[in-house]
Motif scaffolding. Structure first.
Motif, PDB file in Angstrom:
ATOM      1  N   PHE A 108      29.901  75.323  49.910  1.00 59.04           N
ATOM      2  CA  PHE A 108      30.446  74.357  50.861  1.00 59.04           C
ATOM      3  C   PHE A 108      29.573  74.139  52.093  1.00 59.04           C
ATOM      4  O   PHE A 108      29.638  73.083  52.717  1.00 59.04           O
ATOM      5  N   VAL A 109      28.764  75.147  52.450  1.00 55.13           N
ATOM      6  CA  VAL A 109      27.904  74.995  53.626  1.00 55.13           C
ATOM      7  C   VAL A 109      26.574  74.340  53.273  1.00 55.13           C
ATOM      8  O   VAL A 109      26.004  73.611  54.082  1.00 55.13           O
ATOM      9  N   ASN A 147      36.508  66.280  62.574  1.00 51.13           N
ATOM     10  CA  ASN A 147      37.244  67.417  62.007  1.00 51.13           C
ATOM     11  C   ASN A 147      37.791  68.334  63.089  1.00 51.13           C
ATOM     12  O   ASN A 147      38.822  68.978  62.894  1.00 51.13           O
ATOM     13  N   MET A 148      37.096  68.420  64.203  1.00 57.24           N
ATOM     14  CA  MET A 148      37.607  69.211  65.321  1.00 57.24           C
ATOM     15  C   MET A 148      38.882  68.603  65.896  1.00 57.24           C
ATOM     16  O   MET A 148      39.803  69.312  66.300  1.00 57.24           O
ATOM     17  N   TYR A 149      38.919  67.285  65.935  1.00 60.06           N
ATOM     18  CA  TYR A 149      40.017  66.579  66.591  1.00 60.06           C
ATOM     19  C   TYR A 149      41.359  66.885  65.936  1.00 60.06           C
ATOM     20  O   TYR A 149      42.379  67.012  66.614  1.00 60.06           O
ATOM     21  N   ALA A 309      36.321  71.355  54.100  1.00 65.35           N
ATOM     22  CA  ALA A 309      36.535  72.498  53.206  1.00 65.35           C
ATOM     23  C   ALA A 309      35.723  73.710  53.647  1.00 65.35           C
ATOM     24  O   ALA A 309      36.216  74.845  53.620  1.00 65.35           O
ATOM     25  N   ALA A 310      34.477  73.484  54.061  1.00 68.81           N
ATOM     26  CA  ALA A 310      33.611  74.586  54.483  1.00 68.81           C
ATOM     27  C   ALA A 310      34.182  75.297  55.699  1.00 68.81           C
ATOM     28  O   ALA A 310      34.132  76.531  55.795  1.00 68.81           O
ATOM     29  N   SER A 311      34.729  74.534  56.632  1.00 66.47           N
ATOM     30  CA  SER A 311      35.253  75.150  57.849  1.00 66.47           C
ATOM     31  C   SER A 311      36.435  76.058  57.536  1.00 66.47           C
ATOM     32  O   SER A 311      36.604  77.111  58.178  1.00 66.47           O
ATOM     33  N   PRO A 337      39.949  74.807  63.149  1.00 72.55           N
ATOM     34  CA  PRO A 337      38.983  75.900  63.336  1.00 72.55           C
ATOM     35  C   PRO A 337      37.679  75.397  63.967  1.00 72.55           C
ATOM     36  O   PRO A 337      36.646  75.288  63.297  1.00 72.55           O
ATOM     37  N   VAL A 338      37.718  75.111  65.239  1.00 71.10           N
ATOM     38  CA  VAL A 338      36.589  74.495  65.939  1.00 71.10           C
ATOM     39  C   VAL A 338      35.342  75.365  65.860  1.00 71.10           C
ATOM     40  O   VAL A 338      34.230  74.872  65.602  1.00 71.10           O
ATOM     41  N   ASN A 339      35.483  76.665  66.082  1.00 66.57           N
ATOM     42  CA  ASN A 339      34.312  77.546  66.079  1.00 66.57           C
ATOM     43  C   ASN A 339      33.654  77.612  64.698  1.00 66.57           C
ATOM     44  O   ASN A 339      32.423  77.635  64.587  1.00 66.57           O
ATOM     45  N   ALA A 340      34.485  77.640  63.662  1.00 69.46           N
ATOM     46  CA  ALA A 340      33.940  77.644  62.294  1.00 69.46           C
ATOM     47  C   ALA A 340      33.196  76.347  62.009  1.00 69.46           C
ATOM     48  O   ALA A 340      32.129  76.348  61.375  1.00 69.46           O
ATOM     49  N   LEU A 341      33.737  75.232  62.482  1.00 67.14           N
ATOM     50  CA  LEU A 341      33.084  73.933  62.298  1.00 67.14           C
ATOM     51  C   LEU A 341      31.719  73.907  62.986  1.00 67.14           C
ATOM     52  O   LEU A 341      30.727  73.423  62.417  1.00 67.14           O
ATOM     53  N   LEU A 342      31.645  74.430  64.201  1.00 64.66           N
ATOM     54  CA  LEU A 342      30.375  74.444  64.939  1.00 64.66           C
ATOM     55  C   LEU A 342      29.349  75.349  64.267  1.00 64.66           C
ATOM     56  O   LEU A 342      28.160  75.014  64.209  1.00 64.66           O
ATOM     57  N   LEU A 343      29.796  76.497  63.754  1.00 60.74           N
ATOM     58  CA  LEU A 343      28.881  77.400  63.054  1.00 60.74           C
ATOM     59  C   LEU A 343      28.301  76.726  61.822  1.00 60.74           C
ATOM     60  O   LEU A 343      27.082  76.758  61.595  1.00 60.74           O
ATOM     61  N   ASN A 344      29.149  76.093  61.015  1.00 65.25           N
ATOM     62  CA  ASN A 344      28.673  75.437  59.801  1.00 65.25           C
ATOM     63  C   ASN A 344      27.735  74.277  60.112  1.00 65.25           C
ATOM     64  O   ASN A 344      26.758  74.047  59.389  1.00 65.25           O
TER      65      ASN A 344
END
Length: 455
Positions: A108-109, A147-149, A309-311, A337-344
């Motif tokens: 997914f990433v 996706n963050m929104y 999906a990746a987040s 999951p904002v932090n997961a989205l930023l990491l990916n």
């Protein structure tokens, strides 16, 4: 009373909001996959020919049918955002669960940056003053922000953009099928015999790669025990129909060589649909430009959907402490999951700078096939070890469906390894290094914290 893992976040910031219904799940399921109808699959034609790729695709469709029914049983019984990570952990323990979860994250990433590069290449044609990579980065920022929104806004956008992408494929088929000739399908149809079927397997997988992402939003689905099945099933039926339409209508216009090589002796192209359409409309007509413009929707749908999906997969890793727990936090306002989205997004942009789009896709496919293998073992294992587990949906013809999916997935993995030995080594090296880190750092820390809590 059962204790919760010491590393798992238990405050209110760890809860995802249930707002997705079956229609939005259909949009996500089709959207994750639909870019595979637009590019990449035609690269299996030089090695397999029309018949070789068709045979490989037939068996891959069987794998996805049996896999989807089996995976739905898991998703309905264990509706968590981690997908195969949660299923394999419950069936086979933390170590195997971690490896399965890493395989899922790799899929997914690594798939989104490959699609982002395709989006960048498309827009670069119309905006040559901007580089491909700069456009791809802007796309990453825009869709990560969406996706963050909020998941409802993200899923609604995905549904709309997927509907446009499906419409474009149907319209494409409507334009090309009147020019279909059976002789174009049979011309040089089996150039490399059964070896070509073997070599075409990865490209057949690309047709459907990502469908399993529906399971990762089970935690955000209203009544997941019923709606996950509806979303999975309707998405799979749609994709099988589109796969057959695209394959037959593209190749049937002028033979498979015409949707692979722009000119005789040229390098293979990633644009089979425009090449097929240009044989009918030319490259300057309004219909050609209309269809190509709408066709961008397919890339956007898969890119945006896979970011979602990746987040969720990364979020679950953070929530359970497999990676820093900050990535398992939910934003208090947006409930995403904002932090997961930023990491990916960061990892995806780094991957973009390698310029190895084909290699990135292949590594993503390795992750997907490994996911399928672990998931089917989990289905079989849980039926034996937890026969009383509440299963709102049970896979039909058990154990044959999961066994069939498992066997085809293993054969596909062998094919991938033999055809891409260097990339296979990279994929397995990532898994080994990640597991070493998990076993000697994460697990030891968890054991110490559990001892402290019990003491």
């Amino acid at each position: 009373m059962t204790e919760k893992p010491a590393t798992e976040i238990t405050d209110s910031s760890s809860h995802l909001k249930r707002i997705l219904g079956p229609l939005m799940l259909w949009g996500l399921g089709v959207g994750y996959v639909i870019s595979g109808m637009y590019f990449g699959w035609n690269l299996g034609l030089p090695v397999g020919g029309t018949l070789g790729l068709a045979i490989a695709t037939f068996f891959i469709i069987i794998m996805y049918i049996t896999f989807t029914f089996s995976y739905t049983e898991l998703a309905c019984a264990i509706p968590k955002a981690g997908g195969v990570f949660d299923y394999a952990t419950r069936a086979m323990g933390k170590d195997i669960g971690f490896i399965a979860g890493m395989s899922q994250i790799i899929e997914f990433v690594f798939a989104p940056p490959a699609i982002a590069a395709a989006i960048g290449a498309y827009f670069h044609i119309f905006l040559p003053q901007f580089s491909v990579i700069s456009i791809a980065i802007v796309a990453y920022i825009i869709f990560t922000g969406l996706n963050m929104y909020g998941v409802k806004a993200a899923a609604t956008f995905e549904l709309i953009i997927t509907a446009f992408a499906v419409f474009e494929l149907v319209l494409f088929s409507g334009v090309t099928l009147p020019h279909f000739h059976w002789s174009n399908l049979t011309q040089n149809a089996f150039p490399n015999g059964w070896k070509g079927v073997w070599a075409a397997i990865p490209f057949a997988v690309w047709f459907f790669l990502g469908l399993e992402g529906v399971a990762n939003v089970a935690e955000e689905t209203i009544n997941p025990q019923k709606n996950v099945l509806k979303g999975f099933g309707s998405a799979l039926i749609t994709l099988i129909i589109l796969c057959a339409l695209v394959f037959i209508s593209s190749v049937g216009v002028g033979g498979w060589e015409k949707v692979v090589f722009p000119t005789p002796g040229a390098e293979a192209s990633d644009s089979p649909l425009p090449m097929a359409l240009s044989q009918i409309t030319g490259t300057s007509g309004w219909l050609y430009h209309l269809l190509i413009t709408i066709g961008l929707m397919g890339l956007v749908a898969s890119f945006h959907g896979l970011i979602l999906a990746a987040s969720r997969a990364t979020y679950e890793f953070g929530k359970t402490g497999c990676i820093p727990v900050i990535f398992g936090k939910i934003h208090p306002t947006f409930k995403t999951p904002v932090n997961a989205l930023l990491l990916n997004m960061t990892i995806g942009i780094i991957a973009l700078f390698t310029g190895k789009t084909g290699d990135i896709i292949t590594i993503a496919v390795f992750g997907a096939i490994a996911l399928y293998i672990f998931a089917m073992i989990a289905v079989l294992k849980l039926r034996k070890t937890e026969p009383d587990l509440a299963r709102p949906f049970r896979v039909p013809m058990f154990p044959y469906f999961p066994i069939i999916a498992l066997v085809i997935a293993i054969i596909s993995m062998i094919a991938m390894i033999t055809l891409n030995l260097k990339l296979a080594l990279i994929f397995f090296a990532i898994l080994v290094l990640a597991y070493i880190w998990f076993h000697f750092i994460v697990k030891q820390k968890t054991d110490v914290e559990s001892t402290i809590i019990k003491g």
